[in-house]
Every structure is written in C-alpha cells, then in structure tokens.
Design a protein around this motif. Structure first.
Motif, PDB file in Angstrom:
ATOM      1  N   THR A 148     -22.011  14.909  19.241  1.00  0.00           N
ATOM      2  CA  THR A 148     -22.251  15.726  18.034  1.00  0.00           C
ATOM      3  C   THR A 148     -20.666  16.657  18.313  1.00  0.00           C
ATOM      4  O   THR A 148     -20.937  17.304  16.706  1.00  0.00           O
ATOM      5  CB  THR A 148     -22.994  16.749  17.761  1.00  0.00           C
ATOM      6  OG1 THR A 148     -23.386  17.470  18.643  1.00  0.00           O
ATOM      7  CG2 THR A 148     -24.664  15.423  17.955  1.00  0.00           C
ATOM      8  N   GLY A 149     -20.293  17.102  18.978  1.00  0.00           N
ATOM      9  CA  GLY A 149     -18.859  18.143  18.578  1.00  0.00           C
ATOM     10  C   GLY A 149     -18.396  18.340  19.243  1.00  0.00           C
ATOM     11  O   GLY A 149     -18.502  18.271  20.683  1.00  0.00           O
ATOM     12  N   VAL A 150     -17.295  19.143  19.745  1.00  0.00           N
ATOM     13  CA  VAL A 150     -16.220  19.294  20.542  1.00  0.00           C
ATOM     14  C   VAL A 150     -16.104  21.573  20.856  1.00  0.00           C
ATOM     15  O   VAL A 150     -16.063  21.424  19.157  1.00  0.00           O
ATOM     16  CB  VAL A 150     -15.019  18.813  20.902  1.00  0.00           C
ATOM     17  CG1 VAL A 150     -14.348  19.692  22.047  1.00  0.00           C
ATOM     18  CG2 VAL A 150     -14.920  17.436  20.722  1.00  0.00           C
ATOM     19  N   ARG A 151     -16.530  21.805  21.634  1.00  0.00           N
ATOM     20  CA  ARG A 151     -16.310  23.490  20.959  1.00  0.00           C
ATOM     21  C   ARG A 151     -15.368  23.965  22.528  1.00  0.00           C
ATOM     22  O   ARG A 151     -14.999  23.658  23.480  1.00  0.00           O
ATOM     23  CB  ARG A 151     -17.719  23.919  21.461  1.00  0.00           C
ATOM     24  CG  ARG A 151     -18.298  25.192  21.833  1.00  0.00           C
ATOM     25  CD  ARG A 151     -19.651  26.231  21.839  1.00  0.00           C
ATOM     26  NE  ARG A 151     -19.553  27.410  22.058  1.00  0.00           N
ATOM     27  CZ  ARG A 151     -19.875  27.629  23.284  1.00  0.00           C
ATOM     28  NH1 ARG A 151     -19.904  26.506  24.277  1.00  0.00           N
ATOM     29  NH2 ARG A 151     -19.900  29.065  23.634  1.00  0.00           N
ATOM     30  N   LEU A 152     -14.884  25.070  21.609  1.00  0.00           N
ATOM     31  CA  LEU A 152     -13.795  25.438  22.996  1.00  0.00           C
ATOM     32  C   LEU A 152     -14.646  26.413  23.397  1.00  0.00           C
ATOM     33  O   LEU A 152     -15.221  27.388  22.080  1.00  0.00           O
ATOM     34  CB  LEU A 152     -12.652  26.329  21.631  1.00  0.00           C
ATOM     35  CG  LEU A 152     -11.883  27.388  23.021  1.00  0.00           C
ATOM     36  CD1 LEU A 152     -11.479  26.469  24.135  1.00  0.00           C
ATOM     37  CD2 LEU A 152     -10.671  27.763  21.368  1.00  0.00           C
ATOM     38  N   SER A 153     -15.175  26.771  24.838  1.00  0.00           N
ATOM     39  CA  SER A 153     -16.264  27.312  24.504  1.00  0.00           C
ATOM     40  C   SER A 153     -15.266  28.805  25.871  1.00  0.00           C
ATOM     41  O   SER A 153     -16.159  29.646  25.764  1.00  0.00           O
ATOM     42  CB  SER A 153     -17.289  26.826  25.941  1.00  0.00           C
ATOM     43  OG  SER A 153     -16.282  26.351  27.026  1.00  0.00           O
ATOM     44  N   ALA A 154     -14.668  28.847  26.099  1.00  0.00           N
ATOM     45  CA  ALA A 154     -13.747  29.849  27.247  1.00  0.00           C
ATOM     46  C   ALA A 154     -11.947  29.801  27.126  1.00  0.00           C
ATOM     47  O   ALA A 154     -12.137  28.877  27.316  1.00  0.00           O
ATOM     48  CB  ALA A 154     -14.608  30.053  28.023  1.00  0.00           C
ATOM     49  N   PRO A 155     -11.182  31.149  27.257  1.00  0.00           N
ATOM     50  CA  PRO A 155     -12.109  32.263  27.084  1.00  0.00           C
ATOM     51  C   PRO A 155     -12.451  32.584  25.535  1.00  0.00           C
ATOM     52  O   PRO A 155     -12.578  31.644  24.426  1.00  0.00           O
ATOM     53  CB  PRO A 155     -11.105  33.606  27.628  1.00  0.00           C
ATOM     54  CG  PRO A 155      -9.995  32.404  27.031  1.00  0.00           C
ATOM     55  CD  PRO A 155     -10.472  30.810  26.841  1.00  0.00           C
ATOM     56  N   ALA A 156     -12.521  33.818  25.291  1.00  0.00           N
ATOM     57  CA  ALA A 156     -13.651  33.956  23.708  1.00  0.00           C
ATOM     58  C   ALA A 156     -11.728  34.740  23.221  1.00  0.00           C
ATOM     59  O   ALA A 156     -11.554  35.709  23.612  1.00  0.00           O
ATOM     60  CB  ALA A 156     -14.721  35.583  24.069  1.00  0.00           C
ATOM     61  N   PHE A 157     -11.231  34.110  21.970  1.00  0.00           N
ATOM     62  CA  PHE A 157     -10.799  34.523  21.411  1.00  0.00           C
ATOM     63  C   PHE A 157     -11.004  35.121  19.955  1.00  0.00           C
ATOM     64  O   PHE A 157     -11.800  35.035  20.092  1.00  0.00           O
ATOM     65  CB  PHE A 157      -8.985  33.208  20.436  1.00  0.00           C
ATOM     66  CG  PHE A 157      -9.195  32.058  22.180  1.00  0.00           C
ATOM     67  CD1 PHE A 157      -7.519  32.673  22.635  1.00  0.00           C
ATOM     68  CD2 PHE A 157      -9.491  31.058  22.721  1.00  0.00           C
ATOM     69  CE1 PHE A 157      -6.897  32.068  24.350  1.00  0.00           C
ATOM     70  CE2 PHE A 157      -9.154  30.265  24.107  1.00  0.00           C
ATOM     71  CZ  PHE A 157      -7.603  30.819  23.657  1.00  0.00           C
ATOM     72  N   ARG A 158      -9.894  36.552  19.671  1.00  0.00           N
ATOM     73  CA  ARG A 158     -10.395  37.418  19.036  1.00  0.00           C
ATOM     74  C   ARG A 158      -9.817  36.498  17.187  1.00  0.00           C
ATOM     75  O   ARG A 158     -11.502  36.720  16.753  1.00  0.00           O
ATOM     76  CB  ARG A 158      -9.179  37.995  18.264  1.00  0.00           C
ATOM     77  CG  ARG A 158      -9.207  38.918  19.882  1.00  0.00           C
ATOM     78  CD  ARG A 158     -10.310  40.123  19.011  1.00  0.00           C
ATOM     79  NE  ARG A 158     -10.468  41.414  18.364  1.00  0.00           N
ATOM     80  CZ  ARG A 158      -9.291  41.756  18.274  1.00  0.00           C
ATOM     81  NH1 ARG A 158      -9.370  42.924  18.762  1.00  0.00           N
ATOM     82  NH2 ARG A 158      -9.208  42.715  17.033  1.00  0.00           N
ATOM     83  N   VAL A 159      -9.046  35.009  17.366  1.00  0.00           N
ATOM     84  CA  VAL A 159      -9.493  34.315  15.632  1.00  0.00           C
ATOM     85  C   VAL A 159      -9.086  32.960  16.233  1.00  0.00           C
ATOM     86  O   VAL A 159      -8.972  32.751  16.681  1.00  0.00           O
ATOM     87  CB  VAL A 159      -8.170  35.092  15.197  1.00  0.00           C
ATOM     88  CG1 VAL A 159      -7.618  34.254  13.932  1.00  0.00           C
ATOM     89  CG2 VAL A 159      -8.549  35.799  14.666  1.00  0.00           C
ATOM     90  N   TYR A 160     -10.133  32.645  15.628  1.00  0.00           N
ATOM     91  CA  TYR A 160      -9.917  30.964  16.024  1.00  0.00           C
ATOM     92  C   TYR A 160      -9.927  30.374  14.519  1.00  0.00           C
ATOM     93  O   TYR A 160     -10.656  30.683  12.968  1.00  0.00           O
ATOM     94  CB  TYR A 160     -11.757  30.137  15.848  1.00  0.00           C
ATOM     95  CG  TYR A 160     -12.346  30.753  17.287  1.00  0.00           C
ATOM     96  CD1 TYR A 160     -11.314  29.810  18.399  1.00  0.00           C
ATOM     97  CD2 TYR A 160     -12.289  32.300  17.396  1.00  0.00           C
ATOM     98  CE1 TYR A 160     -12.857  29.962  19.735  1.00  0.00           C
ATOM     99  CE2 TYR A 160     -13.016  31.775  18.155  1.00  0.00           C
ATOM    100  CZ  TYR A 160     -12.707  30.921  19.400  1.00  0.00           C
ATOM    101  OH  TYR A 160     -13.371  31.844  21.097  1.00  0.00           O
ATOM    102  N   THR A 161      -8.574  29.749  13.796  1.00  0.00           N
ATOM    103  CA  THR A 161      -8.142  29.163  13.463  1.00  0.00           C
ATOM    104  C   THR A 161      -8.498  27.488  12.689  1.00  0.00           C
ATOM    105  O   THR A 161      -8.058  27.517  11.527  1.00  0.00           O
ATOM    106  CB  THR A 161      -6.560  29.425  12.831  1.00  0.00           C
ATOM    107  OG1 THR A 161      -5.943  28.249  13.989  1.00  0.00           O
ATOM    108  CG2 THR A 161      -6.171  30.467  12.977  1.00  0.00           C
ATOM    109  N   THR A 162      -8.910  27.268  13.375  1.00  0.00           N
ATOM    110  CA  THR A 162      -9.599  25.747  13.190  1.00  0.00           C
ATOM    111  C   THR A 162     -11.551  25.990  13.338  1.00  0.00           C
ATOM    112  O   THR A 162     -11.461  26.712  14.205  1.00  0.00           O
ATOM    113  CB  THR A 162      -9.093  24.535  13.612  1.00  0.00           C
ATOM    114  OG1 THR A 162      -9.441  24.993  15.169  1.00  0.00           O
ATOM    115  CG2 THR A 162      -7.402  24.501  13.508  1.00  0.00           C
ATOM    116  N   PRO A 163     -12.043  24.879  13.294  1.00  0.00           N
ATOM    117  CA  PRO A 163     -13.834  25.235  13.136  1.00  0.00           C
ATOM    118  C   PRO A 163     -14.142  24.919  14.255  1.00  0.00           C
ATOM    119  O   PRO A 163     -13.100  24.059  15.428  1.00  0.00           O
ATOM    120  CB  PRO A 163     -13.829  23.747  12.478  1.00  0.00           C
ATOM    121  CG  PRO A 163     -13.086  22.942  11.691  1.00  0.00           C
ATOM    122  CD  PRO A 163     -11.984  23.930  12.333  1.00  0.00           C
ATOM    123  N   ASN A 164     -14.705  25.889  14.901  1.00  0.00           N
ATOM    124  CA  ASN A 164     -15.092  26.152  16.789  1.00  0.00           C
ATOM    125  C   ASN A 164     -16.732  26.034  16.363  1.00  0.00           C
ATOM    126  O   ASN A 164     -16.647  27.649  15.852  1.00  0.00           O
ATOM    127  CB  ASN A 164     -14.071  26.821  17.268  1.00  0.00           C
ATOM    128  CG  ASN A 164     -14.970  27.252  18.649  1.00  0.00           C
ATOM    129  OD1 ASN A 164     -14.786  25.556  19.041  1.00  0.00           O
ATOM    130  ND2 ASN A 164     -14.778  28.073  19.453  1.00  0.00           N
TER     131      ASN A 164
END
Length: 527
Positions: free
Chosen positions: A485-501
């Motif tokens: 259903t989707g793709v997730r950037l799981s690690a590390p935790a970034f301060r800012v995501y400029t695309t959907p996550n």
C-alpha cells in the motif's frame, strides 16, 4: 573542442528521420572480470533482444525501430564485458553490417532511459549523477556543456570503419569501450539509438521546420509534430521560389548569392501562426569563399478555435519505457495505432475512428461520434505489446478545466512472456537542499537510510538500506510477497521530510514488468 563534445554538437542537428530508435540492452555482470553468459533469453524485467554465442563470447543485439520492426543489417556486438574493482562495467562494443549492401558507418550510439536510475554512462558528453563520481582516469567526470541536450549521451564510433568510413556486407567495425557506473554489479537496461552523421548542408542553405505549436509558446517541444505539405517561399531576384514541407515539416532552400532574403510562410486553412510568418535572413560570403547558412528558420502554427460547443479527443499512443503509465519526455510515440470513440447511449458500436500519426498523435472530433456524452474511447490491440494504461476510457462529462479537449493517452510496453504482473520499486533518499521536493543535480543521496514496504499481512515488513548514492530498490520478489500500500522511510528520523512519508503506491495489475519510482527528500532543519 573535445571530439566527443563535437559529436554531441553534431547529433543535435540530426533530424528525427535520420536516427533509428533501437532497443533495450541487458547486461548481467557476474562479478569482477567475469564474462557474461546468460542462460537463454531472460523474461520479466527486460525485453531482451540479444543472443549469446558461447563459441565466440559475443552478445549480438538486434536493432529495432519505434514500431518494433527490425532495422536491417546493423547489429551491435558486445564482448569482453567485465566489472572492475572500482565498480565500473566495461564492454567492447562494435557495429556489424550483416547485410550484403555497403552502408556508411554510424557516427555513434546514443543511450538514455536507464533502469535502475542509478546507472549512468561514463562518456564526456553526459554528466555523472554528481561531480564526485570517479572517472576511469581518476578525475571527476566533466560536466555536460550547457549547449548539449541533457538527454544526449553518445558513445563515439567514428573512425572505427577503416579508411573508407563505410561498412561493407559482413564487415565489423573496430570495437569501442563503453563504460557504465552505478550498476552495483546488478542487471540493468537502457534504450539506445544509432546516430547517423548528418550530411553537411550545402553552402548558402536556408532551412527550417513548420510545426504544430500546441502550447502556443513559439518554440517547438518534443511532442509538437512537424506539419507536412505547407508552402514556404523565398524571394530570389524578381521571382519567388517555393518549397513544400516534407512528412516531418522540414524544408530547405539552397541560394547561390549573398544577400538579405525574405522567407515567407503560406498559412494553411484552419491554422494560425504563433511566430512571425516572415523572416529576414542575411546570407554572407565567408572568407573561404563559401556562403553562410541559417538552419533555424522555423514557423509555429496552431489550429483555430473550434465552433462553440465542439469537443475533441486528442492524445498519444507511446512506448512506455518505464511502464509507469505516464508519458515521459524520452518515450516516443507509436504510429498507426487505431483509436475509436463511440457513445454509450447510442446503438452504433463505433462512431468515430482515427489512427496515430508518425509521432503517435491522434485527434477525434466529437461531432463525428453522433451521440451525446458519455463516450467510450478504445485503443486497438497491438501485436507484441501490452498496455500500461487501460485499453478503454469513459468520458462522462465535459472537460473539468473548461477547455474543449479531452486528453487521453495510451501507454504500451513489450509483452511479458510470463503474462504476469511483476513490479519493482526503486528510488533515492536525498538531501533536499532547496526543499522543493525534487532531486536536483547538486543534491547528494543519503546513505544508510532504511526504507520499508507498507504491507498488511506481515509483522516484519521488507526493509532495504540505501547505498552510497542514496539509492534503494525492492525487487519483484519482495513486492509480490503481499499487497503493498505504500513505501516508508523508517530510519533514521530526519528533522524535515520534503516529500510524503510514507508515500502511497498503487501496484499495477497489467501483465508485464512495472517499475515504480518513489524518492524521499529530507533536510536537517526547516527552511
């Protein structure tokens, strides 16, 4: 000027009818210094057009035109394929004339559309993904000059055909070393095109193109075809010479004297200009005695507004190289494909019909359907190809943007021998410096990031880690384990995501191989 740069400059001038669209090439590096020896013809991920001959150690690639018909006589021969310790793939590539007729030796081979996107050709007229990519000689790959088209990456084969510069029947050229970076030792594919050396225009030539300016900006875009049969005149002395544009909208005049010439366009019925219809061109005598040339006397035209209430259905049938259902700039149109339109409320099964032109474009007038909305638009089957978009589209209401045109495109791709839908997902995690959600040339990848598939049927979702360039890939074997259903950037935790996550995805069900691109932009601080 560097010889390869000069090749790039010359290739810009090659008209589309002189360049033959070829094929997909598949390399399967097995490790350092291992010769490739594929077992049979691969299926699924790549349309393979080559044959491996164990007795000669060669892979012979069959060249194809945009419609899929083999290009007679010319074959690419790849030998000595190996992966070096720096991660660069080497191949010795020659061009063989398998026919009996002597032909001019091509200037080179242009390449583009690499899958996966991390792969790139190491050739001076095409930049690597970033300036730090190692060059075979140890220096950075030079940046592409500003006046060379960004999609043009050519391997130079001039001077490999002997003193006569031609290939006789059965003759093979000297090999040229092709280099590729970013393969990671894995299979990859790309599109290629034979680039013919253009015949130099004669002294005193004025030439140009008459094209359909669909976006009304006065400049010809990739999807704006030339217009055939349009008259263009030039006044020479007291009489006017007339040229009629060919099937691709091209025309030319050869003048014998220096002077100021007026080139005039004759407006066809139903078309209006987006550029001046008169151009003044100065031809001068050069120090070597030849006359100067002007090869960009172009004219743009657009179709007059239709009658009040008239509707049109327009679009392209195109070769969907990445099978994503969206026409990209490097995906050529497919000619001679039938498109029909009919009304769902009427008894006639097919009321209007059109065939795509040489650029894959078609146009159906709504009044020819003879039925009120809703309409159904259908694409006829094409032998050896499968759709990457639905074969029929239903149009229920007038265009929502208030225009008079329904845009309906149809994507096609080579038929998969497995007749199963197989999907791979790839992309980059990158440092989005300007935080615009798009990976720019100077934005490097984020290495070591973990990316997961979102699936409902497993406690531990499949996870991969980005490489040094920030690239990741989920092969079909992972994607097909469970509905994704989707793709997730799981690690590390970034301060800012400029695309959907996470990024939602829809897995195609059309038979064949599909490649989905999902990238994640990140930043250390809010902008």
């Amino acid at each position: 000027m560097d010889s390869t740069h000069a090749l790039g400059k010359r290739l810009q001038a090659i008209p589309s009818w002189r360049a033959l669209t070829l094929l997909w090439l598949l390399f399967l590096p097995l490790g350092c210094s291992d010769q490739i020896a594929p077992e049979g013809t691969p299926s699924g991920a790549t349309a393979f057009q080559g044959n491996y001959d164990p007795s000669t150690g060669e892979i012979v690639f069959r060249l194809e035109s945009p419609g899929g018909a083999p290009v007679p006589n010319l074959h690419l021969i790849a030998t000595g394929i190996e992966l070096d310790t720096a991660g660069l793939l080497h191949a010795q590539v020659a061009i063989r004339n398998t026919g009996s007729t002597t032909v001019p030796g091509p200037a080179g081979v242009g390449v583009w559309g690499f899958l996966p996107g991390s792969v790139y050709p190491v050739t001076p007229n095409c930049p690597a993904p970033n300036d730090s990519t190692p060059h075979p000689q140890g220096s950075a790959v030079p940046a592409v000059p500003a006046d060379v088209p960004p999609l043009l990456c050519a391997f130079d084969h001039r001077g490999t055909y002997g003193d006569d510069g031609v290939l006789a029947g059965g003759e093979t050229s000297d090999p040229v070393e092709w280099l590729f970076g970013g393969t990671g030792g894995e299979s990859f594919a790309f599109h290629a095109e034979i680039m013919l050396e253009p015949e130099p225009p004669q002294s005193g030539t004025i030439a140009g193109n008459v094209f359909e300016d669909r976006n009304l900006n006065g400049q010809r875009e990739i999807d704006e075809p030339g217009i055939a049969g349009v008259g263009v005149g030039v006044l020479v002395g007291d009489h006017e010479r007339i040229a009629v544009t060919d099937d691709f909208g091209n025309y030319s005049f050869v003048l014998e004297e220096a002077g100021l010439y007026e080139v005039t366009l004759s407006l066809p019925a139903g078309l209006l200009p987006t550029t001046p219809t008169e151009l003044h061109v100065l031809i001068v005598r050069l120090p070597d005695g030849n006359l100067s040339q002007f090869l960009h006397a172009d004219f743009g035209l657009f179709r007059e507004a239709p009658p009040e209430g008239e509707l049109f259905i327009t679009g392209f049938v195109y070769m969907d190289l990445d099978r994503n259902g969206v026409r990209d700039s490097n995906e050529a149109g497919i000619p001679d494909v039938g498109i029909s339109a009919s009304g769902l409320l009427c008894l006639s099964p097919i009321a209007a019909f059109a065939r795509t032109d040489a650029h894959g474009f078609y146009r159906i007038r709504g009044s020819d359907i003879h039925c009120l909305l809703p309409w159904v638009v259908r694409r006829e089957p094409v032998l050896g190809l499968v759709g990457t978009t639905p074969e029929q589209v239903i149009l229920e209401t007038r265009p929502p943007d208030g225009s008079n045109t329904f845009p309906v495109d149809f994507g096609l791709a080579p038929e998969d021998s497995t007749q199963e839908a197989r999907t791979s997902i790839e992309g980059f995690v990158f440092w989005d410096l300007n935080q615009n959600g798009i990976r720019d040339a100077d934005e490097r990848g984020a290495a070591g990031a973990e990316v997961q598939l979102q699936i409902p049927c497993r406690m531990l979702p499949p996870t991969v880690t980005t490489n040094a360039a920030g690239y990741y890939s989920f092969p079909p074997e992972m994607v097909g384990l469970c509905p994704v259903t989707g793709v997730r950037l799981s690690a590390p935790a970034f301060r800012v995501y400029t695309t959907p996550n996470p990024a939602p995805v829809e897995i195609p069900t059309v038979p064949g191989f599909h490649l989905l691109h999902v990238s994640f932009g990140v930043a250390p601080e809010p902008k």
